[in-house]
Design a protein around this motif. Sequence first.
Motif, PDB file in Angstrom:
ATOM      1  N   ALA A   1      23.343 -33.013 -79.178  1.00 45.28           N
ATOM      2  CA  ALA A   1      22.554 -32.870 -77.950  1.00 45.28           C
ATOM      3  C   ALA A   1      22.280 -31.401 -77.622  1.00 45.28           C
ATOM      4  O   ALA A   1      21.176 -31.066 -77.190  1.00 45.28           O
ATOM      5  CB  ALA A   1      23.266 -33.554 -76.784  1.00 45.28           C
TER       6      ALA A   1
ATOM      7  N   ARG B   1      18.936 -30.606 -69.373  1.00 47.26           N
ATOM      8  CA  ARG B   1      19.270 -31.885 -70.000  1.00 47.26           C
ATOM      9  C   ARG B   1      18.975 -33.064 -69.062  1.00 47.26           C
ATOM     10  O   ARG B   1      18.368 -34.043 -69.503  1.00 47.26           O
ATOM     11  CB  ARG B   1      20.726 -31.889 -70.459  1.00 47.26           C
TER      12      ARG B   1
ATOM     13  N   TRP C   1      15.203 -33.651 -69.067  1.00 44.91           N
ATOM     14  CA  TRP C   1      14.762 -34.284 -70.308  1.00 44.91           C
ATOM     15  C   TRP C   1      15.130 -35.765 -70.304  1.00 44.91           C
ATOM     16  O   TRP C   1      14.314 -36.623 -70.641  1.00 44.91           O
ATOM     17  CB  TRP C   1      15.364 -33.589 -71.525  1.00 44.91           C
ATOM     18  N   ARG C   2      16.348 -36.085 -69.929  1.00 41.85           N
ATOM     19  CA  ARG C   2      16.815 -37.471 -69.970  1.00 41.85           C
ATOM     20  C   ARG C   2      16.040 -38.339 -68.975  1.00 41.85           C
ATOM     21  O   ARG C   2      15.736 -39.496 -69.264  1.00 41.85           O
ATOM     22  CB  ARG C   2      18.314 -37.515 -69.717  1.00 41.85           C
ATOM     23  N   THR C   3      15.702 -37.773 -67.827  1.00 39.39           N
ATOM     24  CA  THR C   3      14.902 -38.506 -66.840  1.00 39.39           C
ATOM     25  C   THR C   3      13.484 -38.723 -67.371  1.00 39.39           C
ATOM     26  O   THR C   3      12.950 -39.836 -67.294  1.00 39.39           O
ATOM     27  CB  THR C   3      14.882 -37.747 -65.501  1.00 39.39           C
TER      28      THR C   3
ATOM     29  N   ALA D   1      13.626 -41.367 -70.081  1.00 41.61           N
ATOM     30  CA  ALA D   1      13.786 -42.723 -69.542  1.00 41.61           C
ATOM     31  C   ALA D   1      12.461 -43.244 -68.997  1.00 41.61           C
ATOM     32  O   ALA D   1      12.067 -44.384 -69.273  1.00 41.61           O
ATOM     33  CB  ALA D   1      14.851 -42.738 -68.445  1.00 41.61           C
TER      34      ALA D   1
ATOM     35  N   SER E   1      20.117 -43.715 -68.606  1.00 33.16           N
ATOM     36  CA  SER E   1      20.512 -42.439 -69.203  1.00 33.16           C
ATOM     37  C   SER E   1      21.985 -42.100 -68.979  1.00 33.16           C
ATOM     38  O   SER E   1      22.416 -41.030 -69.387  1.00 33.16           O
ATOM     39  CB  SER E   1      19.645 -41.320 -68.632  1.00 33.16           C
TER      40      SER E   1
END
Length: 157
Positions: free
Chosen positions: A28, A43, A46-48, A51, A71
């Motif tokens: 990651a 991070r 990006w993850r939001t 998703a 996430s």
Amino acid sequence: MNPENVIADFDLEQFLPFRLNRAAEFVALRFAAAYKAEYGLTRPEWRTLAALGAALGSSGRMTATEVGAHSTMHKTKVSRAVFALEERRWLKRTQDEDDRRAEHLELTPAGIRAYRDLTRLARYYSAELSHLLGQEGLQALSSGLTAVEKAMPKKPR
């Protein structure tokens, strides 16, 4: 049982949760460096974004709670990420008509473009990992992860 023997017999380097977490963190962090350098994303952002991008194939929207569940992020991290992506005009919020406490989040056209660009970056990174691991290593890792995912309950007891 002697506590010193228990400690001496425990090898953290072979403890599966430790190894999984460390490997995930290594992978990651390398990817995070790439999207941070190119897009300035954290991070959680990006993850939001990922998703919400994944939701494009279905309803195209999610609540913050759904983003957090998808996430595995705490609601405060999701909230900060949503705010940052909204500031970039990459997502918009719509209040739920039936439940005014809930908001639906969806990517704007600019957010969709950013998501597409970032998935290109993700594909390059995935190809790099495939090259580093080799076909046999990649298949072994995939099989191992599948076994862990099948064996573990979705929520801790």
